[in-house]
Scaffold this motif. Structure first.
Motif, mmCIF file in Angstrom:
data_model
loop_
_atom_site.group_PDB
_atom_site.id
_atom_site.type_symbol
_atom_site.label_atom_id
_atom_site.label_comp_id
_atom_site.label_asym_id
_atom_site.label_seq_id
_atom_site.Cartn_x
_atom_site.Cartn_y
_atom_site.Cartn_z
ATOM 1 N N THR A 29 -91.070 69.362 24.149
ATOM 2 C CA THR A 29 -89.792 69.352 23.438
ATOM 3 C C THR A 29 -89.350 67.921 23.130
ATOM 4 O OG1 THR A 29 -89.133 71.433 24.506
ATOM 5 C CG2 THR A 29 -87.373 70.091 23.558
ATOM 6 N N ALA A 30 -89.744 66.982 24.004
ATOM 7 C CA ALA A 30 -89.398 65.580 23.809
ATOM 8 C C ALA A 30 -90.362 64.866 22.867
ATOM 9 C CB ALA A 30 -89.372 64.863 25.159
ATOM 10 N N GLY A 31 -91.346 65.582 22.330
ATOM 11 C CA GLY A 31 -92.271 64.980 21.386
ATOM 12 C C GLY A 31 -93.539 64.422 21.991
ATOM 13 N N VAL A 32 -93.819 64.762 23.245
ATOM 14 C CA VAL A 32 -95.021 64.297 23.935
ATOM 15 C C VAL A 32 -96.112 65.362 23.780
ATOM 16 C CG1 VAL A 32 -95.988 63.706 26.196
ATOM 17 C CG2 VAL A 32 -93.681 62.947 25.579
ATOM 18 N N ASP A 304 -88.771 69.560 40.976
ATOM 19 C CA ASP A 304 -89.703 68.434 40.825
ATOM 20 C C ASP A 304 -89.981 68.188 39.348
ATOM 21 O OD1 ASP A 304 -90.009 68.217 43.608
ATOM 22 O OD2 ASP A 304 -91.938 69.259 43.639
ATOM 23 N N ALA A 305 -90.314 69.260 38.638
ATOM 24 C CA ALA A 305 -90.653 69.144 37.220
ATOM 25 C C ALA A 305 -89.481 68.611 36.408
ATOM 26 C CB ALA A 305 -91.104 70.503 36.681
ATOM 27 N N ALA A 306 -88.278 69.086 36.709
ATOM 28 C CA ALA A 306 -87.095 68.629 35.981
ATOM 29 C C ALA A 306 -86.860 67.139 36.194
ATOM 30 C CB ALA A 306 -85.867 69.432 36.431
ATOM 31 N N ASN A 307 -87.219 66.625 37.360
ATOM 32 C CA ASN A 307 -87.064 65.203 37.657
ATOM 33 C C ASN A 307 -88.109 64.358 36.932
ATOM 34 O OD1 ASN A 307 -87.810 62.697 39.412
ATOM 35 N ND2 ASN A 307 -85.789 63.273 40.166
ATOM 36 N N LEU A 308 -89.342 64.831 36.890
ATOM 37 C CA LEU A 308 -90.451 64.033 36.354
ATOM 38 C C LEU A 308 -90.532 64.043 34.838
ATOM 39 C CD1 LEU A 308 -92.997 62.336 36.829
ATOM 40 C CD2 LEU A 308 -94.263 64.470 37.165
ATOM 41 N N GLY A 309 -90.212 65.175 34.206
ATOM 42 C CA GLY A 309 -90.467 65.322 32.776
ATOM 43 C C GLY A 309 -89.774 64.280 31.919
ATOM 44 N N TRP A 310 -88.483 64.082 32.096
ATOM 45 C CA TRP A 310 -87.762 63.152 31.234
ATOM 46 C C TRP A 310 -88.191 61.721 31.478
ATOM 47 C CZ3 TRP A 310 -84.532 59.308 33.093
ATOM 48 C CH2 TRP A 310 -84.102 59.425 34.418
ATOM 49 N N LYS A 311 -88.643 61.423 32.702
ATOM 50 C CA LYS A 311 -89.114 60.067 33.007
ATOM 51 C C LYS A 311 -90.434 59.771 32.291
ATOM 52 C CE LYS A 311 -86.704 60.094 37.448
ATOM 53 N NZ LYS A 311 -86.800 60.120 38.919
ATOM 54 N N LEU A 312 -91.358 60.723 32.325
ATOM 55 C CA LEU A 312 -92.600 60.547 31.573
ATOM 56 C C LEU A 312 -92.304 60.392 30.081
ATOM 57 C CD1 LEU A 312 -94.984 63.095 33.328
ATOM 58 C CD2 LEU A 312 -95.372 60.625 33.121
ATOM 59 N N ALA A 313 -91.387 61.202 29.561
ATOM 60 C CA ALA A 313 -91.042 61.115 28.140
ATOM 61 C C ALA A 313 -90.429 59.755 27.816
ATOM 62 C CB ALA A 313 -90.085 62.236 27.759
ATOM 63 N N ALA A 314 -89.595 59.229 28.716
ATOM 64 C CA ALA A 314 -88.971 57.926 28.470
ATOM 65 C C ALA A 314 -90.018 56.822 28.396
ATOM 66 C CB ALA A 314 -87.957 57.623 29.566
ATOM 67 N N VAL A 315 -91.033 56.895 29.251
ATOM 68 C CA VAL A 315 -92.085 55.880 29.244
ATOM 69 C C VAL A 315 -92.977 56.022 28.009
ATOM 70 C CG1 VAL A 315 -94.165 55.088 30.464
ATOM 71 C CG2 VAL A 315 -92.071 55.595 31.748
ATOM 72 N N LEU A 316 -93.332 57.253 27.665
ATOM 73 C CA LEU A 316 -94.262 57.481 26.567
ATOM 74 C C LEU A 316 -93.609 57.375 25.198
ATOM 75 C CD1 LEU A 316 -96.212 60.444 28.165
ATOM 76 C CD2 LEU A 316 -97.220 58.255 27.494
ATOM 77 N N ARG A 317 -92.352 57.776 25.088
ATOM 78 C CA ARG A 317 -91.704 57.840 23.773
ATOM 79 C C ARG A 317 -90.738 56.690 23.526
ATOM 80 N NH1 ARG A 317 -92.687 60.408 19.569
ATOM 81 N NH2 ARG A 317 -90.611 61.249 19.216
ATOM 82 N N HIS A 318 -90.131 56.181 24.582
ATOM 83 C CA HIS A 318 -89.086 55.178 24.396
ATOM 84 C C HIS A 318 -89.408 53.849 25.066
ATOM 85 C CE1 HIS A 318 -86.660 58.238 22.520
ATOM 86 N NE2 HIS A 318 -86.751 59.004 23.583
#
Length: 489
Positions: A29-32, A304-318
Protein backbone atom coordinates in the motif's frame (compact mmCIF):
# COMPACT_ATOMS: atom_id res chain seq x y z
CA UNK A 1 16.69 -30.08 -10.37
CA UNK A 2 16.21 -26.94 -12.44
CA UNK A 3 16.77 -23.24 -11.83
CA UNK A 4 14.58 -20.33 -12.78
CA UNK A 5 15.43 -16.73 -13.57
CA UNK A 6 16.27 -14.84 -10.34
CA UNK A 7 13.47 -12.66 -9.00
CA UNK A 8 13.89 -9.15 -7.60
CA UNK A 9 11.73 -7.30 -5.11
CA UNK A 10 12.09 -4.64 -2.42
CA UNK A 11 10.96 -6.85 0.46
CA UNK A 12 10.71 -10.62 0.58
CA UNK A 13 8.40 -12.00 3.27
CA UNK A 14 8.60 -15.69 4.19
CA UNK A 15 5.32 -16.98 5.62
CA UNK A 16 1.75 -16.21 4.56
CA UNK A 17 0.15 -16.25 8.00
CA UNK A 18 -1.54 -13.21 9.57
CA UNK A 19 1.74 -11.48 10.50
CA UNK A 20 3.22 -11.83 7.02
CA UNK A 21 0.07 -10.75 5.24
CA UNK A 22 -0.48 -7.65 7.37
CA UNK A 23 3.11 -6.61 6.75
CA UNK A 24 2.85 -7.35 3.02
CA UNK A 25 -0.32 -5.30 2.68
CA UNK A 26 1.18 -2.36 4.56
CA UNK A 27 4.31 -2.31 2.40
CA UNK A 28 2.51 -2.72 -0.91
CA UNK A 29 0.00 0.00 0.00
CA UNK A 30 2.98 2.28 0.66
CA UNK A 31 4.35 1.61 -2.83
CA UNK A 32 6.96 -1.01 -1.91
CA UNK A 33 7.26 -4.12 -4.11
CA UNK A 34 6.63 -7.27 -2.05
CA UNK A 35 6.83 -11.00 -2.66
CA UNK A 36 5.47 -13.48 -0.10
CA UNK A 37 6.88 -17.00 -0.07
CA UNK A 38 4.87 -19.77 1.60
CA UNK A 39 5.99 -23.36 2.11
CA UNK A 40 2.41 -24.69 2.17
CA UNK A 41 0.27 -25.16 -0.95
CA UNK A 42 -2.10 -22.33 -1.82
CA UNK A 43 -5.32 -22.13 0.17
CA UNK A 44 -6.09 -20.61 3.56
CA UNK A 45 -6.16 -23.27 6.26
CA UNK A 46 -9.05 -23.27 8.71
CA UNK A 47 -7.18 -25.59 11.06
CA UNK A 48 -5.89 -22.72 13.17
CA UNK A 49 -5.23 -22.39 16.86
CA UNK A 50 -5.93 -18.67 17.31
CA UNK A 51 -9.51 -17.58 17.80
CA UNK A 52 -9.40 -14.26 19.69
CA UNK A 53 -8.58 -10.75 18.47
CA UNK A 54 -7.80 -8.21 21.17
CA UNK A 55 -8.69 -4.52 21.26
CA UNK A 56 -5.29 -3.18 20.22
CA UNK A 57 -5.19 -5.48 17.20
CA UNK A 58 -8.68 -4.36 16.22
CA UNK A 59 -7.45 -0.77 16.45
CA UNK A 60 -4.58 -1.62 14.10
CA UNK A 61 -7.04 -3.22 11.69
CA UNK A 62 -9.30 -0.16 12.03
CA UNK A 63 -6.34 1.99 10.92
CA UNK A 64 -6.43 -0.09 7.72
CA UNK A 65 -10.20 -0.01 7.23
CA UNK A 66 -10.54 -3.72 8.04
CA UNK A 67 -11.86 -3.92 11.61
CA UNK A 68 -15.56 -3.60 10.93
CA UNK A 69 -15.48 -6.43 8.37
CA UNK A 70 -13.72 -8.69 10.87
CA UNK A 71 -16.04 -7.77 13.75
CA UNK A 72 -18.97 -8.90 11.59
CA UNK A 73 -17.51 -12.44 11.51
CA UNK A 74 -17.35 -12.97 15.26
CA UNK A 75 -18.78 -12.43 18.71
CA UNK A 76 -17.59 -9.84 21.25
CA UNK A 77 -16.61 -11.06 24.70
CA UNK A 78 -16.90 -8.26 27.26
CA UNK A 79 -15.15 -9.96 30.18
CA UNK A 80 -12.27 -12.37 30.68
CA UNK A 81 -12.41 -14.75 33.64
CA UNK A 82 -8.87 -15.99 34.18
CA UNK A 83 -9.39 -17.67 37.55
CA UNK A 84 -12.27 -18.17 39.94
CA UNK A 85 -11.64 -14.83 41.66
CA UNK A 86 -10.35 -12.76 38.73
CA UNK A 87 -12.53 -11.33 35.99
CA UNK A 88 -11.36 -8.51 33.73
CA UNK A 89 -14.16 -6.20 32.61
CA UNK A 90 -13.13 -5.42 29.03
CA UNK A 91 -16.11 -3.10 28.58
CA UNK A 92 -14.10 -0.49 30.51
CA UNK A 93 -11.27 -0.42 27.96
CA UNK A 94 -10.67 3.08 26.53
CA UNK A 95 -11.11 1.85 22.98
CA UNK A 96 -13.67 1.69 20.19
CA UNK A 97 -13.38 -2.08 20.67
CA UNK A 98 -13.94 -2.74 24.39
CA UNK A 99 -14.00 -6.52 24.07
CA UNK A 100 -12.20 -9.63 22.88
CA UNK A 101 -13.50 -10.62 19.46
CA UNK A 102 -14.04 -14.37 19.21
CA UNK A 103 -13.40 -15.28 15.58
CA UNK A 104 -11.19 -17.93 13.98
CA UNK A 105 -7.76 -17.09 12.65
CA UNK A 106 -8.76 -17.98 9.12
CA UNK A 107 -11.14 -15.00 9.07
CA UNK A 108 -8.22 -12.72 9.97
CA UNK A 109 -6.14 -14.33 7.22
CA UNK A 110 -8.94 -13.91 4.71
CA UNK A 111 -9.30 -10.15 5.08
CA UNK A 112 -5.53 -9.59 5.22
CA UNK A 113 -4.89 -11.71 2.15
CA UNK A 114 -7.59 -9.89 0.21
CA UNK A 115 -6.02 -6.53 1.08
CA UNK A 116 -2.54 -7.73 0.18
CA UNK A 117 -3.62 -9.08 -3.21
CA UNK A 118 -5.54 -5.89 -4.02
CA UNK A 119 -2.40 -3.88 -3.19
CA UNK A 120 -0.34 -5.92 -5.67
CA UNK A 121 1.54 -8.35 -3.43
CA UNK A 122 2.98 -11.33 -5.32
CA UNK A 123 2.51 -14.75 -3.69
CA UNK A 124 4.54 -17.89 -4.35
CA UNK A 125 3.28 -21.08 -2.71
CA UNK A 126 5.05 -24.40 -2.25
CA UNK A 127 8.42 -22.61 -1.93
CA UNK A 128 10.78 -23.96 0.75
CA UNK A 129 13.71 -21.83 1.92
CA UNK A 130 17.04 -23.64 1.44
CA UNK A 131 19.66 -20.90 1.86
CA UNK A 132 20.11 -17.24 2.70
CA UNK A 133 23.03 -14.88 2.21
CA UNK A 134 23.30 -11.13 2.58
CA UNK A 135 25.70 -8.24 2.17
CA UNK A 136 25.51 -4.47 2.48
CA UNK A 137 23.54 -4.22 -0.78
CA UNK A 138 20.81 -6.80 -0.25
CA UNK A 139 19.76 -10.38 0.47
CA UNK A 140 19.64 -13.45 -1.74
CA UNK A 141 17.34 -16.29 -0.67
CA UNK A 142 17.20 -19.66 -2.42
CA UNK A 143 13.97 -21.66 -2.48
CA UNK A 144 13.04 -25.08 -3.81
CA UNK A 145 9.62 -26.31 -4.93
CA UNK A 146 8.26 -29.85 -4.73
CA UNK A 147 9.35 -30.59 -8.31
CA UNK A 148 12.92 -29.57 -7.50
CA UNK A 149 12.91 -26.13 -9.10
CA UNK A 150 15.39 -23.78 -7.41
CA UNK A 151 14.92 -20.01 -7.48
CA UNK A 152 17.21 -17.26 -6.22
CA UNK A 153 15.18 -14.36 -4.83
CA UNK A 154 16.94 -10.98 -4.55
CA UNK A 155 15.57 -8.37 -2.14
CA UNK A 156 16.65 -5.28 -0.28
CA UNK A 157 15.22 -6.76 2.94
CA UNK A 158 13.81 -10.11 4.10
CA UNK A 159 11.30 -10.69 6.90
CA UNK A 160 10.76 -14.14 8.37
CA UNK A 161 7.17 -14.59 9.53
CA UNK A 162 7.35 -18.35 9.06
CA UNK A 163 6.40 -19.61 12.50
CA UNK A 164 8.13 -21.25 15.42
CA UNK A 165 10.11 -23.61 13.15
CA UNK A 166 11.28 -20.63 11.10
CA UNK A 167 13.58 -21.51 8.21
CA UNK A 168 14.69 -17.89 8.09
CA UNK A 169 15.75 -17.93 11.73
CA UNK A 170 17.59 -21.21 11.17
CA UNK A 171 19.35 -19.82 8.09
CA UNK A 172 20.56 -16.90 10.19
CA UNK A 173 21.94 -19.32 12.77
CA UNK A 174 19.96 -17.66 15.55
CA UNK A 175 19.17 -19.72 18.65
CA UNK A 176 15.61 -19.93 19.97
CA UNK A 177 16.16 -20.39 23.70
CA UNK A 178 13.36 -21.35 26.06
CA UNK A 179 11.40 -24.31 27.32
CA UNK A 180 8.18 -26.26 26.98
CA UNK A 181 5.64 -24.86 29.45
CA UNK A 182 2.85 -27.38 28.69
CA UNK A 183 3.75 -30.69 27.10
CA UNK A 184 0.37 -31.85 25.84
CA UNK A 185 -2.61 -29.64 24.90
CA UNK A 186 -5.68 -31.05 23.19
CA UNK A 187 -7.41 -29.00 20.50
CA UNK A 188 -10.61 -29.82 18.68
CA UNK A 189 -13.26 -28.12 16.58
CA UNK A 190 -16.55 -29.84 17.36
CA UNK A 191 -20.32 -29.60 17.17
CA UNK A 192 -22.41 -29.59 20.36
CA UNK A 193 -26.01 -30.68 20.91
CA UNK A 194 -26.33 -28.34 23.91
CA UNK A 195 -25.31 -24.69 23.76
CA UNK A 196 -23.05 -23.57 26.65
CA UNK A 197 -24.45 -20.78 28.84
CA UNK A 198 -21.67 -18.27 28.29
CA UNK A 199 -19.71 -17.10 25.27
CA UNK A 200 -16.51 -18.47 26.76
CA UNK A 201 -16.80 -21.48 29.06
CA UNK A 202 -13.72 -22.15 31.21
CA UNK A 203 -13.07 -24.37 34.21
CA UNK A 204 -10.57 -26.69 35.80
CA UNK A 205 -11.17 -29.42 38.37
CA UNK A 206 -8.58 -31.74 39.81
CA UNK A 207 -6.20 -32.67 37.00
CA UNK A 208 -8.32 -31.52 34.06
CA UNK A 209 -8.76 -28.10 32.47
CA UNK A 210 -10.89 -27.13 29.46
CA UNK A 211 -12.52 -24.20 27.76
CA UNK A 212 -15.02 -23.81 24.94
CA UNK A 213 -15.41 -20.88 22.55
CA UNK A 214 -17.93 -20.61 19.69
CA UNK A 215 -16.94 -19.80 16.12
CA UNK A 216 -20.46 -18.60 15.43
CA UNK A 217 -21.13 -21.03 12.59
CA UNK A 218 -22.24 -24.00 14.69
CA UNK A 219 -18.69 -25.14 15.46
CA UNK A 220 -16.94 -24.78 18.81
CA UNK A 221 -13.26 -24.71 19.71
CA UNK A 222 -12.28 -26.97 22.61
CA UNK A 223 -8.89 -26.63 24.27
CA UNK A 224 -8.00 -28.88 27.16
CA UNK A 225 -5.18 -30.19 29.27
CA UNK A 226 -4.93 -33.33 31.38
CA UNK A 227 -2.19 -33.44 34.00
CA UNK A 228 -2.35 -37.24 34.04
CA UNK A 229 -2.07 -37.65 30.26
CA UNK A 230 0.99 -35.84 28.94
CA UNK A 231 1.35 -37.46 25.52
CA UNK A 232 3.51 -36.69 22.46
CA UNK A 233 2.12 -34.42 19.73
CA UNK A 234 2.20 -37.39 17.33
CA UNK A 235 -0.18 -39.53 19.40
CA UNK A 236 -3.61 -39.92 17.77
CA UNK A 237 -6.55 -38.06 19.31
CA UNK A 238 -10.16 -39.15 19.06
CA UNK A 239 -13.46 -37.55 20.00
CA UNK A 240 -13.97 -39.88 22.97
CA UNK A 241 -10.84 -38.52 24.65
CA UNK A 242 -12.02 -34.94 24.09
CA UNK A 243 -15.46 -35.81 25.51
CA UNK A 244 -13.93 -37.40 28.61
CA UNK A 245 -11.61 -34.45 29.28
CA UNK A 246 -14.43 -31.94 28.79
CA UNK A 247 -16.78 -33.83 31.16
CA UNK A 248 -14.11 -33.98 33.85
CA UNK A 249 -13.27 -30.28 33.60
CA UNK A 250 -16.71 -28.80 32.89
CA UNK A 251 -19.09 -31.40 34.28
CA UNK A 252 -20.64 -32.11 30.84
CA UNK A 253 -19.56 -32.63 27.24
CA UNK A 254 -22.60 -30.65 25.95
CA UNK A 255 -23.59 -33.52 23.68
CA UNK A 256 -20.40 -33.37 21.62
CA UNK A 257 -21.02 -35.37 18.45
CA UNK A 258 -18.78 -34.39 15.54
CA UNK A 259 -15.24 -33.10 14.99
CA UNK A 260 -13.75 -31.45 11.90
CA UNK A 261 -10.29 -31.14 13.47
CA UNK A 262 -8.45 -32.93 16.25
CA UNK A 263 -4.89 -32.14 17.28
CA UNK A 264 -2.31 -32.24 20.06
CA UNK A 265 0.44 -29.72 20.53
CA UNK A 266 2.89 -28.58 23.15
CA UNK A 267 3.29 -24.99 24.24
CA UNK A 268 6.76 -23.45 24.36
CA UNK A 269 8.11 -20.22 25.79
CA UNK A 270 10.90 -19.07 23.46
CA UNK A 271 12.29 -15.81 22.12
CA UNK A 272 14.99 -15.07 19.58
CA UNK A 273 17.76 -12.87 21.02
CA UNK A 274 17.66 -10.59 17.96
CA UNK A 275 14.75 -9.57 15.75
CA UNK A 276 17.13 -7.97 13.24
CA UNK A 277 20.32 -9.40 11.70
CA UNK A 278 21.56 -7.02 9.04
CA UNK A 279 18.90 -6.85 6.36
CA UNK A 280 16.85 -9.73 7.75
CA UNK A 281 14.07 -9.43 10.34
CA UNK A 282 11.92 -11.84 12.36
CA UNK A 283 8.32 -11.24 13.37
CA UNK A 284 5.48 -13.19 14.95
CA UNK A 285 6.09 -16.80 16.00
CA UNK A 286 9.44 -16.78 14.18
CA UNK A 287 10.60 -14.29 16.82
CA UNK A 288 8.67 -15.40 19.92
CA UNK A 289 6.30 -18.14 21.05
CA UNK A 290 4.48 -18.44 24.34
CA UNK A 291 1.59 -20.16 26.05
CA UNK A 292 -1.95 -19.65 24.70
CA UNK A 293 -3.04 -18.09 28.00
CA UNK A 294 -4.56 -14.69 27.39
CA UNK A 295 -4.82 -15.26 23.64
CA UNK A 296 -1.85 -13.00 22.86
CA UNK A 297 0.07 -15.00 20.24
CA UNK A 298 -1.42 -13.93 16.90
CA UNK A 299 -2.15 -10.47 18.30
CA UNK A 300 1.49 -9.85 19.24
CA UNK A 301 2.63 -10.95 15.79
CA UNK A 302 0.22 -8.60 14.05
CA UNK A 303 1.47 -5.73 16.19
CA UNK A 304 5.06 -6.67 15.27
CA UNK A 305 4.07 -6.24 11.63
CA UNK A 306 2.34 -2.92 12.29
CA UNK A 307 5.56 -1.64 13.90
CA UNK A 308 7.94 -2.81 11.17
CA UNK A 309 5.99 -2.07 7.98
CA UNK A 310 5.99 1.73 8.03
CA UNK A 311 9.65 1.80 9.05
CA UNK A 312 10.70 -0.34 6.08
CA UNK A 313 8.57 1.87 3.82
CA UNK A 314 10.20 5.02 5.23
CA UNK A 315 13.67 3.67 4.48
CA UNK A 316 12.82 2.33 1.02
CA UNK A 317 10.50 5.10 -0.19
CA UNK A 318 11.49 8.21 1.72
CA UNK A 319 15.21 7.64 2.30
CA UNK A 320 14.96 7.55 6.07
CA UNK A 321 18.20 6.43 7.68
CA UNK A 322 18.60 2.66 7.96
CA UNK A 323 19.11 3.07 11.72
CA UNK A 324 15.35 3.65 11.97
CA UNK A 325 15.02 -0.10 11.50
CA UNK A 326 16.97 -0.71 14.71
CA UNK A 327 13.98 0.67 16.63
CA UNK A 328 12.01 -2.42 15.60
CA UNK A 329 14.31 -4.47 17.84
CA UNK A 330 14.42 -1.92 20.66
CA UNK A 331 10.62 -1.52 20.70
CA UNK A 332 9.26 -4.97 19.95
CA UNK A 333 11.77 -7.26 21.69
CA UNK A 334 10.79 -5.95 25.17
CA UNK A 335 7.13 -6.43 24.24
CA UNK A 336 7.78 -10.04 23.27
CA UNK A 337 9.55 -10.58 26.59
CA UNK A 338 6.62 -9.00 28.46
CA UNK A 339 4.11 -11.26 26.71
CA UNK A 340 6.22 -14.33 27.54
CA UNK A 341 6.18 -13.36 31.20
CA UNK A 342 2.50 -12.46 31.39
CA UNK A 343 1.17 -15.47 29.48
CA UNK A 344 3.59 -17.74 31.32
CA UNK A 345 2.43 -16.38 34.65
CA UNK A 346 -1.21 -16.95 33.76
CA UNK A 347 -0.67 -20.55 32.68
CA UNK A 348 1.42 -21.40 35.74
CA UNK A 349 -1.26 -20.01 38.01
CA UNK A 350 -3.89 -21.97 36.09
CA UNK A 351 -1.85 -25.18 36.49
CA UNK A 352 -1.49 -24.74 40.27
CA UNK A 353 -2.59 -27.99 41.91
CA UNK A 354 -1.35 -28.22 45.52
CA UNK A 355 -3.20 -26.31 48.26
CA UNK A 356 -0.40 -23.80 48.88
CA UNK A 357 -0.15 -22.87 45.19
CA UNK A 358 -3.91 -22.51 44.87
CA UNK A 359 -4.09 -20.31 47.96
CA UNK A 360 -1.36 -18.05 46.53
CA UNK A 361 -3.20 -17.91 43.22
CA UNK A 362 -6.48 -16.94 44.88
CA UNK A 363 -4.78 -14.19 46.88
CA UNK A 364 -3.13 -12.82 43.75
CA UNK A 365 -6.39 -12.97 41.79
CA UNK A 366 -8.30 -11.14 44.52
CA UNK A 367 -5.62 -8.41 44.65
CA UNK A 368 -5.73 -7.83 40.89
CA UNK A 369 -9.54 -7.83 40.92
CA UNK A 370 -9.85 -5.32 43.79
CA UNK A 371 -6.92 -2.94 43.19
CA UNK A 372 -7.81 -0.73 40.22
CA UNK A 373 -4.25 0.08 39.05
CA UNK A 374 -3.35 -3.62 39.01
CA UNK A 375 -6.57 -4.44 37.17
CA UNK A 376 -5.93 -1.76 34.53
CA UNK A 377 -2.33 -2.93 34.14
CA UNK A 378 -3.42 -6.54 33.60
CA UNK A 379 -6.03 -5.53 31.01
CA UNK A 380 -3.56 -3.23 29.27
CA UNK A 381 -0.95 -5.96 28.86
CA UNK A 382 -3.34 -8.71 27.78
CA UNK A 383 -5.30 -6.56 25.31
CA UNK A 384 -2.28 -4.57 24.08
CA UNK A 385 -3.95 -1.27 24.92
CA UNK A 386 -1.35 -0.56 27.61
CA UNK A 387 1.73 -1.30 25.50
CA UNK A 388 4.07 1.70 25.22
CA UNK A 389 7.53 2.17 23.78
CA UNK A 390 10.47 3.69 25.65
CA UNK A 391 11.14 7.38 24.99
CA UNK A 392 14.33 9.41 25.15
CA UNK A 393 15.22 11.10 28.41
CA UNK A 394 13.48 14.47 28.64
CA UNK A 395 10.82 13.61 26.07
CA UNK A 396 7.20 14.60 26.61
CA UNK A 397 5.41 12.04 28.85
CA UNK A 398 3.10 11.02 25.99
CA UNK A 399 5.97 10.04 23.68
CA UNK A 400 5.90 6.32 22.86
CA UNK A 401 2.40 5.76 24.20
CA UNK A 402 -0.55 4.45 22.20
CA UNK A 403 -2.63 7.30 20.79
CA UNK A 404 -6.35 6.87 21.60
CA UNK A 405 -8.84 7.10 18.75
CA UNK A 406 -9.82 10.70 19.39
CA UNK A 407 -12.39 12.75 17.50
CA UNK A 408 -10.85 15.45 15.30
CA UNK A 409 -12.07 18.93 14.44
CA UNK A 410 -13.47 17.84 11.07
CA UNK A 411 -15.63 15.17 12.74
CA UNK A 412 -13.46 12.23 11.72
CA UNK A 413 -11.51 9.88 13.99
CA UNK A 414 -7.73 9.61 14.36
CA UNK A 415 -7.69 5.98 13.21
CA UNK A 416 -9.58 6.94 10.07
CA UNK A 417 -6.82 9.49 9.33
CA UNK A 418 -4.21 6.76 9.89
CA UNK A 419 -5.70 4.71 7.03
CA UNK A 420 -3.54 6.70 4.63
CA UNK A 421 -0.41 5.13 6.17
CA UNK A 422 0.96 8.58 6.95
CA UNK A 423 1.92 10.45 10.10
CA UNK A 424 -0.89 12.51 11.63
CA UNK A 425 -0.12 15.88 13.22
CA UNK A 426 -2.81 17.03 15.66
CA UNK A 427 -2.56 20.69 16.59
CA UNK A 428 -4.66 23.04 18.73
CA UNK A 429 -7.70 24.35 16.91
CA UNK A 430 -7.94 27.96 15.77
CA UNK A 431 -6.65 30.24 13.05
CA UNK A 432 -3.69 31.39 15.14
CA UNK A 433 -2.05 27.94 15.18
CA UNK A 434 1.60 28.49 14.18
CA UNK A 435 2.85 27.09 10.89
CA UNK A 436 4.92 23.94 11.24
CA UNK A 437 7.33 22.16 8.88
CA UNK A 438 4.52 19.97 7.54
CA UNK A 439 2.51 22.31 5.32
CA UNK A 440 3.62 20.64 2.09
CA UNK A 441 5.01 17.35 3.43
CA UNK A 442 3.13 14.47 1.71
CA UNK A 443 4.05 12.10 4.54
CA UNK A 444 2.01 14.05 7.09
CA UNK A 445 -1.71 14.72 7.48
CA UNK A 446 -2.37 17.84 9.50
CA UNK A 447 -5.53 18.10 11.56
CA UNK A 448 -6.74 19.67 14.82
CA UNK A 449 -8.31 18.77 18.13
CA UNK A 450 -11.90 19.38 18.95
CA UNK A 451 -12.21 21.72 21.91
CA UNK A 452 -9.44 23.80 23.43
CA UNK A 453 -6.67 21.25 24.02
CA UNK A 454 -3.25 22.89 23.46
CA UNK A 455 -1.02 19.81 23.14
CA UNK A 456 0.48 19.14 19.72
CA UNK A 457 0.91 15.46 18.82
CA UNK A 458 2.75 13.75 15.99
CA UNK A 459 1.24 10.27 15.67
CA UNK A 460 3.18 7.54 13.87
CA UNK A 461 1.50 5.35 11.24
CA UNK A 462 1.25 2.54 13.83
CA UNK A 463 -0.79 4.71 16.19
CA UNK A 464 1.97 5.45 18.71
CA UNK A 465 3.01 8.99 19.57
CA UNK A 466 6.31 10.00 17.99
CA UNK A 467 6.51 13.48 19.52
CA UNK A 468 4.43 15.84 21.64
CA UNK A 469 4.68 19.39 22.93
CA UNK A 470 2.59 21.72 25.08
CA UNK A 471 3.81 24.79 23.20
CA UNK A 472 4.55 25.68 19.56
CA UNK A 473 7.88 24.04 18.68
CA UNK A 474 8.49 23.84 14.91
CA UNK A 475 12.16 22.97 15.47
CA UNK A 476 11.29 20.04 17.75
CA UNK A 477 8.68 18.81 15.30
CA UNK A 478 11.18 19.04 12.45
CA UNK A 479 13.72 16.95 14.38
CA UNK A 480 11.08 14.33 15.19
CA UNK A 481 10.05 14.06 11.55
CA UNK A 482 13.66 13.76 10.41
CA UNK A 483 14.23 10.99 12.93
CA UNK A 484 11.10 8.95 12.26
CA UNK A 485 10.29 9.72 8.62
CA UNK A 486 13.57 10.78 7.03
CA UNK A 487 14.47 14.03 5.28
CA UNK A 488 11.71 16.07 3.71
CA UNK A 489 11.41 15.71 -0.07
Amino acid sequence: MTSTTPTRTDVLIVGAGPTGMLLAGDLATAGVSVTVLERRPEGTSNLSRAFGVHARTLEQLDARGLADDLVATGHPLNALRLFRHLSLDLSRLPSRFPYLLITPQYEVERILQRRAREAGVRFEYGAEVTALRQDQDGVVMDTRTADGTVTAHHAAYVVGTDGHRSAVRSALGLPFPGQAVIKSIVLADVRLSEKPDGLLTVNGTGDAFAFIAPFGDGWYRIMGWDRLSQRPDTDPLDLDEVRDLTRRALGTDYGMYEARWLSRFHSDERQAPAYRVGRVFLAGDAAHVHSPAGGQGMNTGLQDAANLGWKLAAVLRHHADDTLLDTYQSERHPVGRLVLRSSGGIIRLAMAHNPLQRTARDLFARAVARISPLNRKAMGVITGIGISYAADRGAHPLTGKRAPDVRLADGSRLYEALRTGRFVLITPAGPDTPDAPTASDPRVIRTAWTGDRRTTLLVRPDGHIAWASERPDPAGLGKALARWAGPAA
